[in-house]
Design a protein around this motif. Structure first.
Motif, mmCIF file in Angstrom:
data_model
loop_
_atom_site.group_PDB
_atom_site.id
_atom_site.type_symbol
_atom_site.label_atom_id
_atom_site.label_comp_id
_atom_site.label_asym_id
_atom_site.label_seq_id
_atom_site.Cartn_x
_atom_site.Cartn_y
_atom_site.Cartn_z
ATOM 1 N N ILE A 1 -9.177 -7.759 -5.251
ATOM 2 C CA ILE A 1 -8.459 -9.165 -4.600
ATOM 3 C C ILE A 1 -7.697 -9.811 -3.715
ATOM 4 C CG2 ILE A 1 -6.639 -7.149 -6.009
ATOM 5 C CD1 ILE A 1 -5.598 -6.707 -3.281
ATOM 6 N N PRO A 2 -7.672 -10.636 -3.735
ATOM 7 C CA PRO A 2 -8.401 -12.305 -3.035
ATOM 8 C C PRO A 2 -7.108 -11.524 -1.190
ATOM 9 C CG PRO A 2 -6.002 -12.919 -3.923
ATOM 10 C CD PRO A 2 -6.126 -11.497 -5.496
ATOM 11 N N ASN A 3 -6.425 -10.726 -0.993
ATOM 12 C CA ASN A 3 -5.843 -10.603 -0.061
ATOM 13 C C ASN A 3 -5.429 -9.152 0.401
ATOM 14 O OD1 ASN A 3 -4.122 -10.873 2.379
ATOM 15 N ND2 ASN A 3 -2.308 -10.027 1.155
ATOM 16 N N LYS A 4 -6.604 -8.551 1.411
ATOM 17 C CA LYS A 4 -7.068 -7.491 1.684
ATOM 18 C C LYS A 4 -7.196 -6.197 1.026
ATOM 19 C CE LYS A 4 -2.653 -7.277 4.598
ATOM 20 N NZ LYS A 4 -1.777 -6.395 4.664
ATOM 21 N N PRO A 5 -8.623 -6.881 0.638
ATOM 22 C CA PRO A 5 -8.914 -6.061 -0.644
ATOM 23 C C PRO A 5 -8.900 -4.009 -0.300
ATOM 24 C CG PRO A 5 -10.958 -6.822 0.177
ATOM 25 C CD PRO A 5 -9.964 -7.622 0.556
ATOM 26 N N HIS A 6 -9.481 -4.028 1.028
ATOM 27 C CA HIS A 6 -9.915 -2.460 1.603
ATOM 28 C C HIS A 6 -7.751 -2.000 2.381
ATOM 29 C CE1 HIS A 6 -10.256 0.412 5.281
ATOM 30 N NE2 HIS A 6 -9.875 1.095 3.901
ATOM 31 N N ARG A 7 -6.662 -1.117 1.819
ATOM 32 C CA ARG A 7 -5.620 -1.036 2.302
ATOM 33 C C ARG A 7 -5.800 0.406 2.752
ATOM 34 N NH1 ARG A 7 -1.227 -5.147 0.604
ATOM 35 N NH2 ARG A 7 -2.462 -6.465 -0.053
ATOM 36 N N GLN A 8 -4.758 1.039 3.355
ATOM 37 C CA GLN A 8 -4.524 2.214 3.740
ATOM 38 C C GLN A 8 -3.358 2.976 3.717
ATOM 39 O OE1 GLN A 8 -5.827 2.982 8.132
ATOM 40 N NE2 GLN A 8 -7.649 1.130 7.295
ATOM 41 N N ALA A 9 -3.045 3.857 3.246
ATOM 42 C CA ALA A 9 -1.403 4.458 2.592
ATOM 43 C C ALA A 9 -1.588 5.834 2.861
ATOM 44 C CB ALA A 9 -0.891 4.320 2.007
ATOM 45 N N GLY A 10 -0.460 7.155 2.804
ATOM 46 C CA GLY A 10 -0.600 8.594 2.755
ATOM 47 C C GLY A 10 -1.069 9.323 1.145
ATOM 48 N N PHE A 11 -2.584 8.341 0.523
ATOM 49 C CA PHE A 11 -2.205 9.218 -0.669
ATOM 50 C C PHE A 11 -2.335 11.355 -0.832
ATOM 51 C CE2 PHE A 11 -3.182 4.487 -1.009
ATOM 52 C CZ PHE A 11 -3.151 4.849 -1.906
ATOM 53 N N ALA A 12 -1.831 11.818 -1.532
ATOM 54 C CA ALA A 12 -1.959 13.045 -1.419
ATOM 55 C C ALA A 12 -3.275 13.189 -2.289
ATOM 56 C CB ALA A 12 -0.979 13.655 -2.507
ATOM 57 N N VAL A 13 -3.968 12.709 -2.919
ATOM 58 C CA VAL A 13 -5.229 12.735 -3.416
ATOM 59 C C VAL A 13 -6.226 12.762 -2.866
ATOM 60 C CG1 VAL A 13 -5.700 10.794 -4.506
ATOM 61 C CG2 VAL A 13 -6.644 12.956 -5.556
ATOM 62 N N LEU A 14 -6.592 11.478 -1.354
ATOM 63 C CA LEU A 14 -7.274 12.133 -0.156
ATOM 64 C C LEU A 14 -6.960 12.894 0.904
ATOM 65 C CD1 LEU A 14 -7.087 8.197 0.040
ATOM 66 C CD2 LEU A 14 -8.663 9.105 -1.972
ATOM 67 N N THR A 15 -6.323 14.163 0.719
ATOM 68 C CA THR A 15 -6.781 14.140 1.681
ATOM 69 C C THR A 15 -7.081 15.896 1.655
ATOM 70 O OG1 THR A 15 -4.610 15.691 -0.084
ATOM 71 C CG2 THR A 15 -4.084 14.035 2.296
ATOM 72 N N ALA B 1 0.378 -1.021 0.192
ATOM 73 C CA ALA B 1 0.047 0.275 -0.233
ATOM 74 C C ALA B 1 1.135 1.063 -0.284
ATOM 75 C CB ALA B 1 -0.868 -0.435 1.456
ATOM 76 N N GLU B 2 1.581 1.098 0.849
ATOM 77 C CA GLU B 2 3.068 2.386 0.574
ATOM 78 C C GLU B 2 3.276 2.868 -0.752
ATOM 79 O OE1 GLU B 2 5.806 1.881 4.043
ATOM 80 O OE2 GLU B 2 6.904 3.217 3.786
ATOM 81 N N MET B 3 3.882 1.456 -1.215
ATOM 82 C CA MET B 3 4.904 2.065 -2.559
ATOM 83 C C MET B 3 3.400 2.534 -3.722
ATOM 84 S SD MET B 3 7.041 -1.835 -2.318
ATOM 85 C CE MET B 3 6.889 -1.609 -4.173
ATOM 86 N N LEU B 4 1.854 1.772 -3.330
ATOM 87 C CA LEU B 4 1.058 2.115 -4.523
ATOM 88 C C LEU B 4 1.318 4.169 -3.863
ATOM 89 C CD1 LEU B 4 -0.890 1.217 -6.475
ATOM 90 C CD2 LEU B 4 -2.477 1.214 -5.237
ATOM 91 N N ALA B 5 0.822 3.860 -2.817
ATOM 92 C CA ALA B 5 0.900 5.014 -2.437
ATOM 93 C C ALA B 5 2.117 6.285 -2.748
ATOM 94 C CB ALA B 5 0.741 5.751 -1.153
ATOM 95 N N ALA B 6 3.259 5.941 -3.246
ATOM 96 C CA ALA B 6 4.353 6.534 -3.448
ATOM 97 C C ALA B 6 4.596 6.624 -4.840
ATOM 98 C CB ALA B 6 5.571 5.783 -3.367
ATOM 99 N N LYS B 7 3.909 5.809 -5.568
ATOM 100 C CA LYS B 7 3.345 5.270 -7.338
ATOM 101 C C LYS B 7 2.818 6.772 -7.744
ATOM 102 C CE LYS B 7 2.067 1.468 -8.789
ATOM 103 N NZ LYS B 7 2.424 0.232 -9.649
ATOM 104 N N GLU B 8 1.401 6.665 -6.754
ATOM 105 C CA GLU B 8 0.472 7.229 -7.107
ATOM 106 C C GLU B 8 0.730 8.622 -7.118
ATOM 107 O OE1 GLU B 8 -1.900 6.680 -9.648
ATOM 108 O OE2 GLU B 8 -2.969 4.544 -8.928
ATOM 109 N N ASN B 9 1.360 9.196 -5.836
ATOM 110 C CA ASN B 9 1.998 10.248 -5.081
ATOM 111 C C ASN B 9 2.672 10.898 -6.724
ATOM 112 O OD1 ASN B 9 -0.307 10.295 -3.576
ATOM 113 N ND2 ASN B 9 1.070 9.777 -1.827
ATOM 114 N N ARG B 10 3.399 10.346 -7.375
ATOM 115 C CA ARG B 10 4.144 10.892 -8.429
ATOM 116 C C ARG B 10 3.555 11.741 -9.618
ATOM 117 N NH1 ARG B 10 7.735 5.981 -7.048
ATOM 118 N NH2 ARG B 10 6.803 5.146 -8.640
#
Ligand SMILES: [Zn+2]
Length: 432
Positions: free
Chosen positions: A365-379, A306-315
């Motif tokens: 997705i099979p594993n933990k379909p709800h996750r949390q991280a620091g997404f800039a667009v959700l602030t 989730a952390e890596m995904l947020a970093a990717k989307e924040n880029r």
């Protein structure tokens, strides 16, 4: 009845504050004198639905002192402010939740008043000022909840809280509770008869198709762009939501243009969205991974992915030459905001409902379909927000599905059901 209330208020006031005019005493009771300042303006007002209360937020150019009081006949909450300008504030504004309607009045002697009419007996849960910080202007927050006629009658006729921006939210709380009862009712003019009441507004849903313009987002199997998939889905969701007749809908973009993440958040606040939904489709190294997942904001990522995904989307902004560090600062700073906590809980609730309803329509997705991280667009600090990764563009099967209008229709149906359930929860819980 009004006369009795006023007389009782005057008696109580006389007992607590002998030989002192109520308003003067209220001002003198402030822990700090209000700072000398230019005339402040109200920039924006928004009402937010919460399961246990309705929140009114005023965004101001400058910090102000305020006095809040509760009244009956008709039921209303009155906020007295110093001389504040509010362009367009003199019209009666539509209510939401507990609030039937509200209006702003300039008053003699350089004062202003906000009158919030409620749809029945109400109480003030809390009122406070959030000082300016991190690019956000000062915000006045007023939380109002329903109460029973018996409780309303049993509580003191007028409850007063005061505060200024020079007092932090925490510091302002204890004195607010200890404040003496002050007969503000005696100083009030007769209640204004209700004017033509605007009908309560439908909830505003802001749908945000991820990426756009110079930022294609993920590039998937067969060269498909995430930005095109997200726009097609956003248009379908808008069509279905508007078709239901229950919502107002806006898109952050309806064409292939680049929009900064912070501007997407700004649009959400500008239209006073009740819900912000950002649509995306991820891509990873594996062609086998597929399914939908949903993300909400947290200052602590739920896991490394989730952390890596947020970093990717924040880029996203970096692609257009923006300074990425400012997005990270935005995420870091906004999480300190106490008002955000409540919003984050609502977002989580929405995400759980989404999994339930979307899971019936599409594969998760099979594993933990709800996750949390620091997404800039959700602030956005005062509206529930979620980011949906609708599938994996690295999966030929997901690409094939997301490219079909029949699949987008199914996905849209699940999203509308989720949104229905969420607002039913909000409004249903409010009435109990
Ligand atoms: Zn994306």
């Amino acid at each position: 009845m009004l006369a009795i209330v006023a007389a009782l208020g005057a008696l109580l006031g006389a007992a607590v504050l002998p030989c002192a005019p109520a308003q003067a005493q209220t001002t003198a009771a402030l822990p700090f004198p209000p700072p000398v300042q230019e005339r402040a303006s109200v920039l924006n007002a928004r009402l937010g639905l919460h399961p246990d209360k309705t929140r009114l937020v005023l965004e101001l150019t400058d910090s102000v002192s305020f006095t809040v009081s509760v009244h009956g006949s008709p039921y209303r909450v009155v906020v007295d402010l110093p001389d504040v300008s509010w362009p367009g504030g003199n019209t009666v504004m539509a209510g939401k939740g507990v609030v039937a309607r509200y209006r702003f009045e300039g008053r003699d002697g350089g004062a202003s008043r906000l009158v919030v009419e409620t749809d029945g007996p109400a109480r003030v849960v809390e009122s406070y000022l959030i000082p300016p910080r991190d690019g956000f202007k000062p915000r006045f927050v007023l939380d109002i909840a329903r109460t029973t006629p018996a409780q309303f009658a049993a509580s003191p006729p007028v409850a007063v809280t005061t505060g200024t921006a020079s007092v932090s939210r925490e510091a302002a709380r204890p004195p607010a509770r200890k404040d003496p009862i002050v007969p503000v009712a005696a100083a009030l003019p007769p209640p204004v008869p209700p004017r033509a009441a605007p009908v309560p507004e439908k909830p505003m849903i802001l749908v945000d198709p991820g990426h756009g313009g110079v930022d294609p987002g993920a590039v998937g199997v067969g060269g498909v762009y995430e930005k095109d998939i997200t726009l097609a889905m956003a248009r379908e969701l808008k069509r279905q939501l508007e078709g239901s007749g229950r919502y107002r809908v806006r898109l952050t973009r309806d064409k292939d243009v680049f929009i900064r993440l912070r501007d997407r958040v700004a649009i959400a606040r500008e239209v006073n969205a009740d819900l912000f939904l950002s649509l995306h489709a991820d891509s990873i190294g594996s062609a086998n991974m597929r399914g939908l997942s949903i993300y909400t904001l947290s200052d602590r990522a739920s896991d490394r992915e989730a952390e890596m995904l947020a970093a990717k989307e924040n880029r996203a902004d970096a692609l257009a030459g923006m300074d990425l560090s400012s997005e990270n600062d935005l995420v870091a700073s906004i999480l300190i905001d106490l008002a955000q906590r409540d919003t984050m809980n609502h977002s989580k609730r929405f995400a759980n409902m989404a999994l339930e309803h979307l899971g019936r329509e599409v594969k998760l997705i099979p594993n933990k379909p709800h996750r949390q991280a620091g997404f800039a667009v959700l602030t956005a600090p005062d509206m529930p927000s979620a980011l949906v990764e609708m599938g994996y563009l690295s999966s030929p099967q997901d690409v094939s599905l997301l490219s079909k209008s029949a699949h987008r229709e199914k996905l849209g149906r699940g999203m509308v059901r989720t949104i229905d359930a969420y607002f039913k929860w909000l409004t249903g819980a409010q009435k109990s």
